[in-house]
Design a protein around this motif. Structure first.
Motif, PDB file in Angstrom:
ATOM      1  N   SER A 134     -49.488-127.752  34.807  1.00  0.00           N
ATOM      2  CA  SER A 134     -50.515-128.462  34.057  1.00  0.00           C
ATOM      3  C   SER A 134     -51.871-127.782  34.210  1.00  0.00           C
ATOM      4  O   SER A 134     -52.646-127.705  33.255  1.00  0.00           O
ATOM      5  CB  SER A 134     -50.588-129.914  34.535  1.00  0.00           C
ATOM      6  OG  SER A 134     -51.560-130.631  33.821  1.00  0.00           O
ATOM      7  N   SER A 166     -55.067-132.937  28.393  1.00  0.00           N
ATOM      8  CA  SER A 166     -54.731-132.116  29.552  1.00  0.00           C
ATOM      9  C   SER A 166     -55.465-132.610  30.794  1.00  0.00           C
ATOM     10  O   SER A 166     -54.886-132.674  31.886  1.00  0.00           O
ATOM     11  CB  SER A 166     -55.089-130.655  29.284  1.00  0.00           C
ATOM     12  OG  SER A 166     -54.821-129.842  30.405  1.00  0.00           O
ATOM     13  N   GLU A 214     -53.745-135.732  32.115  1.00  0.00           N
ATOM     14  CA  GLU A 214     -52.508-135.434  32.838  1.00  0.00           C
ATOM     15  C   GLU A 214     -52.808-134.794  34.184  1.00  0.00           C
ATOM     16  O   GLU A 214     -52.205-135.138  35.206  1.00  0.00           O
ATOM     17  CB  GLU A 214     -51.636-134.497  32.006  1.00  0.00           C
ATOM     18  CG  GLU A 214     -50.314-134.149  32.695  1.00  0.00           C
ATOM     19  CD  GLU A 214     -49.481-133.156  31.902  1.00  0.00           C
ATOM     20  OE1 GLU A 214     -48.362-132.858  32.345  1.00  0.00           O
ATOM     21  OE2 GLU A 214     -49.952-132.686  30.853  1.00  0.00           O
TER      22      GLU A 214
END
Length: 556
Positions: free
Chosen positions: A162, A353, A356
């Motif tokens: 990630s 993003s 997360e």
């Protein structure tokens, strides 16, 4: 497990060989005898850099071989990541350095690149890593120990993936925003160029036709005068050529019946007259259509000048090439027009993003905090056994201002050896002996979680002696019941716990010194430990103490 290590022509070693025990292997010897050189050779065979300086004798090559017994997991990783086909559960690594500094590496007698050897070494080092007391000062190491205890491998892998995506989006977004700032002037210039090219009306322009038209307009008066004169001579004047040819044809008509050649002449004469008549009509029509028009001349010249200038500016020689330039500029303008849309799209991706990444970083922080207190208490308990009853140890986890490669946590090991002394980072206050004890405590706790079947301690007992050294020896001995341990030590108490004892010594010839290794038997071990207790030669009481020390260790 490291089964054996063979070293030839390395540093001050002519040739030595070790057959290691699966439990606790002790390496002792005088300072400067070459103990650390042994570890240097092991690092070299696992991919460390080396040159001709490592050669003992520069007329021969240096060869270091390490024989490992590997687990199924390591075998699987080597097969998957390096595409090795390994039979059985052993891997033999050989490294050679010749006197020209050229390095060659082999795995199970198959040549490999140094890069591949380093990758293989990194996989093996996960299981056969050399430890020293200073690595606990390293922030990355401190974090890795906490993660090992927390079992964070899976969440770290997700976070790493990630984080890479997050950094890519940030990089792309910054690049687009910079491009947006830089492209404003560029966009105006592109639009200016496009207007010029569109004004040239390239799709409806033939440069040859336009050039002919310009020349015709520019010479209109001469064209009109000459063509009218031509028309007059052919058919409009009193004695024009066409009438004369017609009369001549009539005269030849009667003669053509007499002679076929004359008939042919008449026929050809009629054809010439017809052609001249057609030329006269065409010339007359063109003369009527041709007028000097200064305005049109100016317009045509301006179009030609524009095209010529565009050809020169864009370094193109024909209209079709200019069309391609125009179309490319149009495309670049459209892309610039879509820049805002791309930025908005990336900003939306970045928001997702970040969300997360924040979630995963939070899970990492939570799991680290859960083990931090228990880890700290476990360290303190072992330190108490090592004659540090008032020692305090704390794993401090503080939030970072931004996401980093390994999460959002700043992990610091704080330590205090004495009552009333505030906790501070171990890098600032721990002495050499305290660092040695802390290192052993940490390694003994994380060993079960890091899955290291072989651990190498390089003088981890530095700065300690007496009862503390005896307890450290017991800790190392306990670890060796589960893992292979190789330790370099100056402590007789630690040495007494060994299952195998290697003595490193130096021999001097008339020309140079040599490092040698000798595997000690029972009497040899007692004598070496006595030597470590009292000096060389050991006193009778030191020999007695050494024997009693070994007997005591065996009863524990």
């Amino acid at each position: 497990m490291l089964k054996s290590l063979s070293i030839k022509n390395y540093a001050i070693i002519e040739e030595v060989h070790f057959d290691f025990n699966q439990n606790l292997n002790i390496i002792t010897g005088e300072t400067g005898a070459g103990k650390s050189i042994i570890l240097g050779a092991l690092n070299m065979v696992l991919g460390a850099r080396a040159d001709t300086k490592v050669l003992y004798d520069d007329s021969r090559k240096c060869i270091v071989e390490a024989d490992f017994q590997i687990s199924k997991n390591v075998k699987g990783r080597l097969s998957e990541e390096e595409d090795y086909d390994i039979d059985g559960d052993q891997i033999l690594i050989r490294r050679e350095i010749n006197n020209r500094g050229k390095s060659r590496a082999f795995i199970n007698d198959t040549p490999v690149t140094l890069q591949s050897l380093r990758k293989t070494g990194s996989i093996l080092i996960d299981l056969h890593q050399q430890f020293d007391t200073m690595d606990i000062n390293d922030a990355d190491k401190q974090r890795s120990y906490v993660d090992a205890l927390a079992g964070n491998d899976l969440i770290k892998e997700k976070y790493s993936k990630s984080f890479k995506e997050y950094r890519f989006i940030v990089s792309e977004l910054n690049a687009l925003k910079n491009k947006e700032k830089q492209s404003e002037q560029e966009l105006e210039f592109l639009k200016f160029q496009l207007r010029e090219l569109e004004h040239a009306d390239l799709d409806h322009t033939n440069i040859e036709t336009l050039e002919s038209e310009f020349q015709t307009l520019n010479n209109a008066e001469d064209i009109k005068r000459i063509l009218n004169n031509f028309s007059q001579i052919i058919s409009n004047a009193d004695l024009n050529i066409s009438d004369q040819l017609t009369d001549l044809s009539k005269d030849l008509l009667s003669l053509s019946k007499i002679n076929p050649i004359i008939a042919n002449i008449k026929e050809r004469l009629d054809d010439v007259n017809d052609e001249l008549t057609d030329l006269q009509r065409q010339s007359e029509n063109l003369a009527e259509e041709t007028d000097y028009d200064e305005t049109k001349i100016t317009e045509t010249k301006e179009r030609l000048d524009l095209i010529y200038s565009l050809q020169k500016k864009h370094k193109e020689l024909d209209i079709n090439s200019l069309k391609k330039v125009r179309d490319n500029i149009q495309l670049r303008i459209e892309r610039n027009d879509n820049l805002d849309e791309h930025i908005v799209t990336l900003e939306n991706k970045l928001e997702k993003s970040q969300s997360e990444l924040k979630h995963l970083a939070g899970k990492l922080t939570e799991s680290r905090q859960k083990v931090a207190v228990g880890f700290s208490k476990s360290i303190e308990k072992i330190l108490q056994k090592l004659s540090m009853p008032n020692a305090q140890f704390e794993v401090k986890i503080n939030p970072l201002p931004a996401f980093e490669e390994h999460g959002n946590d700043d992990i610091v090991y704080n330590f205090s050896a004495n009552k009333g002394i505030p906790l501070n980072p171990i890098t600032q206050i721990a002495s050499g002996g305290e660092m040695s004890r802390l290192a052993l405590c940490i390694k003994s706790i994380i060993a079960d979680r890091t899955n290291l079947p072989t651990m190498i301690f390089d003088e981890v007992d530095s700065g300690v002696s007496g009862q503390v050294a005896l307890i450290m020896g017991q800790l190392i001995g306990d670890l060796s019941e589960k893992y292979q341990i190789i330790t370099i030590t100056h402590s007789p108490q630690v040495a007494a716990y060994g299952d195998e004892h290697f003595f490193i010594y130096k021999e001097d010839s008339s020309e140079r010194s040599y490092t040698k290794v000798r595997k000690l038997d029972e009497d040899g071990r007692i004598n070496e430990i006595a030597h470590m207790l009292s000096g060389n030669p050991p006193t009778p009481s030191a020999v007695t103490n050494a024997r009693e020390l070994m007997d005591m260790v065996r009863t524990k």
